[in-house]
Design a protein around this motif. Structure first.
Motif, mmCIF file in Angstrom:
data_model
loop_
_atom_site.group_PDB
_atom_site.id
_atom_site.type_symbol
_atom_site.label_atom_id
_atom_site.label_comp_id
_atom_site.label_asym_id
_atom_site.label_seq_id
_atom_site.Cartn_x
_atom_site.Cartn_y
_atom_site.Cartn_z
ATOM 1 N N GLY A 1 -1.439 -2.404 -6.332
ATOM 2 C CA GLY A 1 -1.646 -1.051 -6.836
ATOM 3 C C GLY A 1 -3.089 -0.709 -7.120
ATOM 4 N N HIS A 2 -4.007 -1.678 -7.006
ATOM 5 C CA HIS A 2 -5.410 -1.415 -7.302
ATOM 6 C C HIS A 2 -6.090 -0.784 -6.092
ATOM 7 N N SER A 3 -6.763 0.337 -6.318
ATOM 8 C CA SER A 3 -7.488 1.034 -5.253
ATOM 9 C C SER A 3 -8.979 0.791 -5.429
ATOM 10 N N PHE A 4 -9.670 0.542 -4.324
ATOM 11 C CA PHE A 4 -11.104 0.272 -4.422
ATOM 12 C C PHE A 4 -11.815 0.688 -3.145
ATOM 13 N N CYS A 5 -13.125 0.864 -3.278
ATOM 14 C CA CYS A 5 -13.981 1.171 -2.138
ATOM 15 C C CYS A 5 -14.247 -0.122 -1.385
ATOM 16 N N ALA B 1 -16.198 -1.451 -5.736
ATOM 17 C CA ALA B 1 -15.914 -0.754 -6.990
ATOM 18 C C ALA B 1 -14.616 0.025 -6.832
ATOM 19 N N ARG B 2 -14.048 0.470 -7.957
ATOM 20 C CA ARG B 2 -12.814 1.241 -7.854
ATOM 21 C C ARG B 2 -13.080 2.518 -7.060
ATOM 22 N N ALA B 3 -12.042 3.027 -6.432
ATOM 23 C CA ALA B 3 -12.193 4.178 -5.537
ATOM 24 C C ALA B 3 -12.962 5.294 -6.238
#
Length: 565
Positions: free
Chosen positions: A240-244, A249-251
Motif C-alpha cells: 500500500g505504500h506509494s513512492f516516487c 520519497a513518498r509520491a
C-alpha cells in the motif's frame, strides 16, 4: 415501478475501456498530452529476488557464452538493463562490451605445468601443492589462505564485486571459488557474500528499487523501463505504500523531486516550530524577534531591543499603559492596512505559513477521506451492488471510481502548493537569475487551474460524504435498499406501511442515481483540471527553471499499482 431506462442518464458514452466521457467535455484529441498509460511494475518478494536475478544472468550467459560472474559484471556495468545490452551488442560487438565492463576471460586452465609439483604464492612467498592454490580467469595464482583473507577483507570494506588481488588486475574473481574458500573457514562471510550479490540486483539496477515502506515490507519493485537512468514514475507496492521511483520519497507529483526534497527538509526542521511560533508569539516590530507574553497585561516589551507593542494587534506603542489600556493606542476598530512595509523575514514566514497551512489542510482531508469516507463509500457500493435494482447495480461502480478520483486529485492539490511555494518565490535559488513570476500569465494560469480544482474537489468530497454518511435520525439506507424493487404482489392490496416504504425506497434510488451522475461529472472535471495543471507545470513553468526538472505524467487512478511477480 420505474424501469431501468427511466434512471439512465445518456449525457455520457462508454468508451472502449469502459470509462465514462462527457459528450460536451474536452475530447481526447483536445486534451493536454500529460497522461500516459500506467507503467507496468511488479512487486518481488525478497525470497524471489534470487530467481529474478538468475533469470537475467542466464539470459546474458547464453547470449555471450560466458560464466555467471562475467554475466553479473556485465549486467552491473550496464545497470541490469537488457535493452541497453542488446543494443550495444549490435553496435559495439561482444569483445568491446566485455572489455568495457572489465570482464577478463579465462587465460589458462591450470596453475602449473605437468612438471611442477609445487607453486609459489605471490603474496606470502610460500610453496604450496597445486590443490592448495586457486587461479582466476586472468591466470593469477595465489594460495587459498591468502585468497580467503583477501575475500574477507574485501567483504568487510563493502565490496560487492571482488577483483583479483594481483596489482592493477581488473579481472572479477569467480563467485564459485569465493564461495568455496569462504565456506571452509568463514561461513558467515560466505552468507554475507551471497547477500551482497543479491543486493546488487537492486542497488545497481535502474529498474528495481526496494520499497521504502517503514517498517520495511521486504519487497522490491521492478518496472518495465528501457531508459539508462531510473524512470520517472510513481508506483504503489502491494503493502500500500506509494513512492516516487526516481528519488524513493513518498509520491509527490506534481512537485519535482528536487523541490520535494527541499520541502521535506524544511518541514522536518521548521513545521513544528512555525506552528508553535504562530500560536504563541508575536513578532517584535523593531528587531523582528518572536515575543512570548508572560503576564496578563496586553502591553508587552521586547527584552532584546526594548520596543513596546500591543499584544492584540502586534503594533508598536509607547511605554505608558495601565492594566486596561495603552496610552495613545487603540486597536478595537478594524482598518485596512495600506502600503504597509513588511520585512523580508516577516514576508517569508507569512508566505511559508500560507502554503504550509493549505498543504497540510488538504493532506489531512485526504487522510480523512481515505480512512473515514472510504469505508463508508465502499459499504454503500456493496449494498447497491447486492440490491435487486439493476439501475443501482449499474451506478455503484461509478461512486467507487469517483472516490478514487477524489483521493488522487486531493493529493495532487495538496502537493501543488509545495510546487507553488518554490516556483513563485523570487528569493529562493530554485529559479536562479530568471525574472520574477509575479502576475505573469503562467502564474495566473496555474493558480486558476489550482483554484478550479480546489473548488470541485471540495464539492465532490461533500457530495460523497452526504451520500454515504447520512445524518443520525435518517432512515437507514440498507433498510430502504433492501425494499427497492420489492413491491407487494398484485394478488393482495399493499398496506399503507408497505406503500410508504416502497415510496421511500424509490426516492432513495432516485437520490442515489442523481448523486452518482453528479459525482461522475465532478470526477471528470477534477481529472481534466489535474491534467490541465500538469500540462501548465510541465510545458509553461518548468522550462523557466535554471535547474532542469520534470514531473511524472498525471495518472487519474494514482500511482501505478505493482502486480505480484
Amino acid at each position: 415501478m420505474a424501469s431501468d431506462d427511466d434512471f439512465y442518464d445518456y449525457s455520457y458514452d462508454e468508451d472502449s475501456d469502459g470509462e465514462a466521457m462527457e459528450e460536451d467535455g474536452v475530447e481526447d484529441n483536445d486534451e493536454p498530452k500529460a497522461q500516459e498509460p500506467p507503467l507496468q511494475c511488479w512487486a518481488i518478494e525478497k525470497e524471489a529476488l534470487s530467481a529474478a536475478q538468475q533469470q537475467d544472468l542466464s539470459m546474458v550467459m547464453n547470449l555471450f557464452n560466458i560464466k555467471q560472474h562475467h554475466a553479473r559484471a556485465l549486467l552491473i556495468h550496464y545497470r541490469w538493463n537488457m535493452e541497453i545490452i542488446t543494443d550495444h551488442l549490435d553496435r559495439k560487438g561482444q569483445d568491446r562490451m566485455l572489455t568495457a565492463a572489465g570482464v577478463v576471460l579465462q587465460k589458462s586452465s591450470g596453475v602449473a605445468s605437468g612438471r611442477s609439483r609445487r607453486v609459489t604464492c605471490g603474496v606470502c612467498f610460500d610453496d604450496f601443492s597445486p590443490r592448495d592454490v586457486s587461479t582466476m580467469d586472468c591466470g593469477h595464482s595465489f594460495c587459498n589462505d591468502c585468497w580467503t583473507g583477501y575475500f574477507v577483507s574485501s567483504l568487510d570494506s563493502g565490496k560487492k564485486q571482488i577483483r583479483c588481488m594481483a596489482l592493477k588486475c581488473p579481472a572479477i574473481c569467480d563467485e564459485a571459488v569465493v564461495q568455496h574458500l569462504l565456506r571452509r573457514e568463514h561461513p558467515a562471510a560466505a552468507e554475507r557474500f551471497l547477500d551482497f550479490l543479491l543486493q546488487s540486483y537492486v542497488d545497481d539496477n535502474t529498474a528495481v528499487k526496494w520499497c521504502p515502506s517503514v517498517p520495511h515490507c521486504g519487497r522490491a519493485i521492478r518496472v518495465a523501463a528501457g531508459e539508462s537512468e531510473a524512470p520517472l514514475c510513481e508506483v504503489e507496492c502491494l503493502c500500500g505504500h506509494s513512492f516516487c521511483f526516481r528519488c524513493a520519497a513518498r509520491a509527490h507529483s506534481p512537485c519535482p523531486c528536487a523541490m520535494w526534497e527541499r520541502w521535506e527538509a524544511k518541514c522536518l526542521g521548521e513545521a513544528e516550530n512555525v506552528k508553535w511560533l504562530l500560536a504563541n508569539t508575536k513578532t517584535c516590530p523593531k528587531c523582528l524577534r518572536p515575543i512570548v507574553k508572560e503576564g496578563g497585561c496586553n502591553h508587552v516589551t521586547c527584552l532584546q531591543c526594548g520596543q513596546s507593542l500591543c499584544w492584540l494587534c502586534g503594533a508598536a506603542t509607547g511605554q505608558a499603559h495601565s492594566w486596561t489600556s495603552i496610552a495613545g493606542h487603540s486597536c478595537n476598530r478594524f482598518t485596512a492596512e495600506e502600503k504597509k512595509k513588511v520585512s523580508d523575514a516577516q514576508r517569508q514566514l507569512r508566505r511559508y505559513e500560507h502554503y504550509y497551512k493549505r498543504y497540510e489542510a488538504h493532506d489531512m482531508s485526504h487522510k480523512s477521506e481515505r480512512d473515514k469516507l472510504g469505508p463508508a463509500v465502499a459499504e454503500l457500493v456493496t449494498r447497491m451492488e447486492s440490491c435487486d435494482s439493476l439501475v443501482l447495480k449499474h451506478a455503484a461502480p461509478y461512486l467507487a471510481d469517483a472516490h478514487r478520483s477524489l483521493l488522487g486529485c486531493r493529493q495532487v492539490l495538496s502537493r501543488s502548493f509545495v510546487f507553488a511555494y518554490y516556483m513563485f518565490d523570487d528569493e529562493d535559488d530554485v529559479r536562479g537569475t530568471r525574472p520574477p513570476l509575479e502576475d505573469t500569465v503562467e502564474k495566473v494560469l496555474f493558480e486558476n487551474f489550482q483554484e478550479e480544482l480546489e473548488g470541485n474537489v471540495e464539492r465532490l468530497s461533500k457530495l460523497l460524504e452526504r451520500t454515504s454518511m447520512p445524518k443520525e435520525g435518517d432512515q437507514k439506507e440498507e433498510e430502504l435498499l433492501d425494499t427497492t424493487s420489492k413491491l407487494p404482489e398484485e394478488d393482495r392490496k399493499p398496506s399503507e406501511e408497505e406503500l410508504l416504504l416502497a415510496k421511500q425506497a424509490l426516492n432513495l434510488e432516485q437520490e442515489l442515481l442523481e448523486a452518482k451522475q453528479e459525482a461522475l461529472n465532478l470526477a471528470l472535471a477534477i481529472e481534466r483540471q489535474c491534467r490541465n495543471m500538469y500540462s501548465c507545470i510541465q510545458d509553461e513553468l518548468l522550462p523557466m527553471l535554471v535547474e532542469p526538472m520534470a514531473i511524472t505524467a498525471f495518472q487519474k487512478k494514482g500511482p501505478s499499482k505493482a502486480l505480484p511477480a
